[in-house]
Scaffold this motif. Structure first.
Motif, PDB file in Angstrom:
ATOM      1  N   PRO A  34       0.893  -1.237  -0.126  1.00 42.78           N
ATOM      2  CA  PRO A  34      -0.117   0.122  -0.102  1.00 42.78           C
ATOM      3  C   PRO A  34       0.602   1.269   0.066  1.00 42.78           C
ATOM      4  O   PRO A  34       0.298   2.408  -0.385  1.00 42.78           O
ATOM      5  CB  PRO A  34      -0.907  -0.038   1.422  1.00 42.78           C
ATOM      6  N   ASP A  35       1.798   1.331   0.802  1.00 44.08           N
ATOM      7  CA  ASP A  35       2.715   2.450   0.715  1.00 44.08           C
ATOM      8  C   ASP A  35       3.964   2.521   0.393  1.00 44.08           C
ATOM      9  O   ASP A  35       4.532   1.460   0.026  1.00 44.08           O
ATOM     10  CB  ASP A  35       2.591   3.417   2.181  1.00 44.08           C
ATOM     11  N   VAL A  36       4.558   3.690   0.377  1.00 44.84           N
ATOM     12  CA  VAL A  36       6.087   3.775  -0.222  1.00 44.84           C
ATOM     13  C   VAL A  36       7.252   2.865   0.637  1.00 44.84           C
ATOM     14  O   VAL A  36       7.803   2.325   0.349  1.00 44.84           O
ATOM     15  CB  VAL A  36       6.641   5.313  -0.358  1.00 44.84           C
ATOM     16  N   TYR A  37       6.984   3.030   1.763  1.00 42.14           N
ATOM     17  CA  TYR A  37       7.675   2.339   2.980  1.00 42.14           C
ATOM     18  C   TYR A  37       7.560   0.779   2.727  1.00 42.14           C
ATOM     19  O   TYR A  37       8.461   0.099   2.617  1.00 42.14           O
ATOM     20  CB  TYR A  37       7.480   2.805   4.288  1.00 42.14           C
ATOM     21  N   ASN A  38       6.294   0.210   2.574  1.00 44.07           N
ATOM     22  CA  ASN A  38       6.362  -1.223   2.460  1.00 44.07           C
ATOM     23  C   ASN A  38       6.893  -1.519   1.276  1.00 44.07           C
ATOM     24  O   ASN A  38       7.398  -2.826   0.944  1.00 44.07           O
ATOM     25  CB  ASN A  38       4.879  -1.670   2.637  1.00 44.07           C
ATOM     26  N   ARG A  39       6.612  -0.927  -0.048  1.00 47.52           N
ATOM     27  CA  ARG A  39       7.205  -1.256  -1.264  1.00 47.52           C
ATOM     28  C   ARG A  39       8.569  -1.258  -1.377  1.00 47.52           C
ATOM     29  O   ARG A  39       9.300  -1.943  -1.938  1.00 47.52           O
ATOM     30  CB  ARG A  39       6.437  -0.012  -2.389  1.00 47.52           C
ATOM     31  N   LEU A  40       9.294  -0.208  -0.642  1.00 46.29           N
ATOM     32  CA  LEU A  40      10.525  -0.160  -0.526  1.00 46.29           C
ATOM     33  C   LEU A  40      11.120  -1.151  -0.125  1.00 46.29           C
ATOM     34  O   LEU A  40      12.327  -1.733  -0.408  1.00 46.29           O
ATOM     35  CB  LEU A  40      10.992   1.108   0.066  1.00 46.29           C
ATOM     36  N   HIS A  41      10.447  -1.819   1.119  1.00 41.11           N
ATOM     37  CA  HIS A  41      11.066  -2.942   1.956  1.00 41.11           C
ATOM     38  C   HIS A  41      11.045  -4.240   0.962  1.00 41.11           C
ATOM     39  O   HIS A  41      11.972  -4.803   0.829  1.00 41.11           O
ATOM     40  CB  HIS A  41      10.302  -3.086   3.189  1.00 41.11           C
ATOM     41  N   ALA A  42       9.933  -4.448   0.363  1.00 41.05           N
ATOM     42  CA  ALA A  42       9.854  -5.464  -0.349  1.00 41.05           C
ATOM     43  C   ALA A  42      10.827  -5.308  -1.677  1.00 41.05           C
ATOM     44  O   ALA A  42      11.250  -6.619  -1.996  1.00 41.05           O
ATOM     45  CB  ALA A  42       8.419  -5.489  -1.149  1.00 41.05           C
ATOM     46  N   THR A  43      10.819  -4.494  -2.141  1.00 44.80           N
ATOM     47  CA  THR A  43      11.822  -4.328  -3.662  1.00 44.80           C
ATOM     48  C   THR A  43      13.311  -4.463  -3.053  1.00 44.80           C
ATOM     49  O   THR A  43      14.126  -5.174  -3.687  1.00 44.80           O
ATOM     50  CB  THR A  43      11.556  -2.980  -4.304  1.00 44.80           C
ATOM     51  N   THR A  44      13.566  -3.745  -2.046  1.00 41.72           N
ATOM     52  CA  THR A  44      15.176  -3.671  -1.595  1.00 41.72           C
ATOM     53  C   THR A  44      15.525  -5.302  -1.086  1.00 41.72           C
ATOM     54  O   THR A  44      16.349  -5.672  -1.730  1.00 41.72           O
ATOM     55  CB  THR A  44      15.319  -2.662  -0.498  1.00 41.72           C
ATOM     56  N   LYS A  45      14.976  -5.757  -0.207  1.00 41.42           N
ATOM     57  CA  LYS A  45      15.326  -7.080   0.297  1.00 41.42           C
ATOM     58  C   LYS A  45      15.238  -8.151  -0.754  1.00 41.42           C
ATOM     59  O   LYS A  45      16.187  -8.796  -0.802  1.00 41.42           O
ATOM     60  CB  LYS A  45      14.366  -7.442   1.718  1.00 41.42           C
ATOM     61  N   SER A  46      14.046  -8.233  -1.459  1.00 39.57           N
ATOM     62  CA  SER A  46      14.116  -9.513  -2.321  1.00 39.57           C
ATOM     63  C   SER A  46      14.838  -9.087  -3.472  1.00 39.57           C
ATOM     64  O   SER A  46      15.475 -10.101  -4.017  1.00 39.57           O
ATOM     65  CB  SER A  46      12.386  -9.897  -2.683  1.00 39.57           C
ATOM     66  N   THR A  47      14.913  -8.120  -4.236  1.00 42.96           N
ATOM     67  CA  THR A  47      15.596  -7.851  -5.320  1.00 42.96           C
ATOM     68  C   THR A  47      17.040  -8.042  -5.255  1.00 42.96           C
ATOM     69  O   THR A  47      17.805  -8.371  -5.706  1.00 42.96           O
ATOM     70  CB  THR A  47      15.417  -6.588  -6.167  1.00 42.96           C
ATOM     71  N   THR A  48      17.736  -7.505  -3.769  1.00 42.51           N
ATOM     72  CA  THR A  48      19.147  -7.741  -3.573  1.00 42.51           C
ATOM     73  C   THR A  48      19.218  -9.087  -3.684  1.00 42.51           C
ATOM     74  O   THR A  48      20.343  -9.595  -4.061  1.00 42.51           O
ATOM     75  CB  THR A  48      19.307  -7.204  -2.189  1.00 42.51           C
ATOM     76  N   LEU A  49      18.390 -10.089  -2.738  1.00 37.94           N
ATOM     77  CA  LEU A  49      18.697 -11.558  -2.688  1.00 37.94           C
ATOM     78  C   LEU A  49      18.607 -12.101  -4.047  1.00 37.94           C
ATOM     79  O   LEU A  49      19.601 -13.004  -4.404  1.00 37.94           O
ATOM     80  CB  LEU A  49      17.741 -12.138  -1.673  1.00 37.94           C
ATOM     81  N   GLY A  50      17.694 -11.764  -4.696  1.00 39.47           N
ATOM     82  CA  GLY A  50      17.599 -12.110  -6.150  1.00 39.47           C
ATOM     83  C   GLY A  50      18.862 -11.977  -7.039  1.00 39.47           C
ATOM     84  O   GLY A  50      19.201 -12.872  -7.727  1.00 39.47           O
ATOM     85  N   ALA A  51      19.228 -10.790  -7.194  1.00 38.05           N
ATOM     86  CA  ALA A  51      20.144 -10.412  -8.222  1.00 38.05           C
ATOM     87  C   ALA A  51      21.750 -10.971  -7.539  1.00 38.05           C
ATOM     88  O   ALA A  51      22.317 -11.288  -8.416  1.00 38.05           O
ATOM     89  CB  ALA A  51      20.341  -8.737  -8.068  1.00 38.05           C
ATOM     90  N   ALA A  52      21.781 -11.220  -6.219  1.00 37.32           N
ATOM     91  CA  ALA A  52      22.887 -11.846  -5.671  1.00 37.32           C
ATOM     92  C   ALA A  52      22.890 -13.356  -6.245  1.00 37.32           C
ATOM     93  O   ALA A  52      24.071 -13.575  -6.504  1.00 37.32           O
ATOM     94  CB  ALA A  52      23.017 -11.472  -4.237  1.00 37.32           C
ATOM     95  N   SER A  53      21.908 -13.623  -6.148  1.00 37.91           N
ATOM     96  CA  SER A  53      21.869 -15.177  -6.505  1.00 37.91           C
ATOM     97  C   SER A  53      22.295 -15.473  -7.888  1.00 37.91           C
ATOM     98  O   SER A  53      23.038 -16.422  -8.352  1.00 37.91           O
ATOM     99  CB  SER A  53      20.546 -16.032  -5.833  1.00 37.91           C
ATOM    100  N   ILE A  54      21.592 -14.579  -8.622  1.00 42.10           N
ATOM    101  CA  ILE A  54      22.002 -14.640 -10.253  1.00 42.10           C
ATOM    102  C   ILE A  54      23.549 -14.314 -10.389  1.00 42.10           C
ATOM    103  O   ILE A  54      24.240 -15.033 -11.256  1.00 42.10           O
ATOM    104  CB  ILE A  54      20.787 -13.678 -11.138  1.00 42.10           C
ATOM    105  N   PHE A  55      24.067 -13.326  -9.879  1.00 40.36           N
ATOM    106  CA  PHE A  55      25.458 -12.849  -9.968  1.00 40.36           C
ATOM    107  C   PHE A  55      26.309 -14.220  -9.390  1.00 40.36           C
ATOM    108  O   PHE A  55      27.251 -14.531 -10.134  1.00 40.36           O
ATOM    109  CB  PHE A  55      25.759 -11.772  -9.069  1.00 40.36           C
ATOM    110  N   LEU A  56      25.861 -15.051  -8.449  1.00 37.95           N
ATOM    111  CA  LEU A  56      26.569 -16.186  -7.944  1.00 37.95           C
ATOM    112  C   LEU A  56      26.598 -17.252  -8.863  1.00 37.95           C
ATOM    113  O   LEU A  56      27.343 -18.040  -8.941  1.00 37.95           O
ATOM    114  CB  LEU A  56      26.042 -16.404  -6.763  1.00 37.95           C
ATOM    115  N   ALA A  57      25.490 -17.365  -9.462  1.00 35.29           N
ATOM    116  CA  ALA A  57      25.109 -18.382 -10.454  1.00 35.29           C
ATOM    117  C   ALA A  57      26.235 -17.968 -11.867  1.00 35.29           C
ATOM    118  O   ALA A  57      26.697 -19.130 -12.160  1.00 35.29           O
ATOM    119  CB  ALA A  57      23.884 -18.583 -11.177  1.00 35.29           C
ATOM    120  N   GLY A  58      26.249 -16.983 -12.154  1.00 30.53           N
ATOM    121  CA  GLY A  58      27.551 -16.487 -13.047  1.00 30.53           C
ATOM    122  C   GLY A  58      28.800 -16.862 -12.715  1.00 30.53           C
ATOM    123  O   GLY A  58      29.644 -17.256 -13.406  1.00 30.53           O
TER     124      GLY A  58
END
Length: 115
Positions: A34-58
């Motif tokens: 619903p708000d900018v704070y929740n959206r920011l938390h969801a995108t920062t935490k999960s995309t950091t972990l997702g992108a890091a695992s793809i980097f690690l796969a590389g």
């Protein structure tokens, strides 16, 4: 294909799958929360972990003598810059008096109903 090569490919597949899952969860969180704070938390935490695992796969794919060092440096850079950027965005939102979402009545801090 040797058993070591098979195991490496399996690790790559698992890491890319985990990365895609977390990037998808971050995207859904960006859309659904619903708000900018929740959206920011969801995108920062999960995309950091997702992108890091793809980097690690590389890094696993190219091995110790290929471009794995830039992948590992990319992970370190991501873990340093993503929380810093999220902190600065949330701090700016708070200084601009962006209201928090009120759970009890489904309204933001100014009494207006969220869409």
């Amino acid at each position: 294909m040797t058993s070591l090569a098979f195991a490496l490919r399996l690790v790559e597949i698992v890491l890319v799958t985990i990365g895609c899952f977390f990037l998808t969860v971050g995207t859904i969180g960006l859309i659904r929360l619903p708000d900018v704070y929740n959206r920011l938390h969801a995108t920062t935490k999960s995309t950091t972990l997702g992108a890091a695992s793809i980097f690690l796969a590389g890094a696993v794919h190219f091995g110790p003598f290929g471009p794995d060092i830039p992948s590992l440096v990319g992970i370190v850079f991501l873990f340093i810059t993503a929380p810093t950027g999220a902190h600065m965005i949330s701090r700016s939102a708070r200084k601009m008096d962006v209201p928090f979402f009120d759970v009890e009545d489904g309204k933001n801090g100014k009494g207006e109903r969220e869409r």
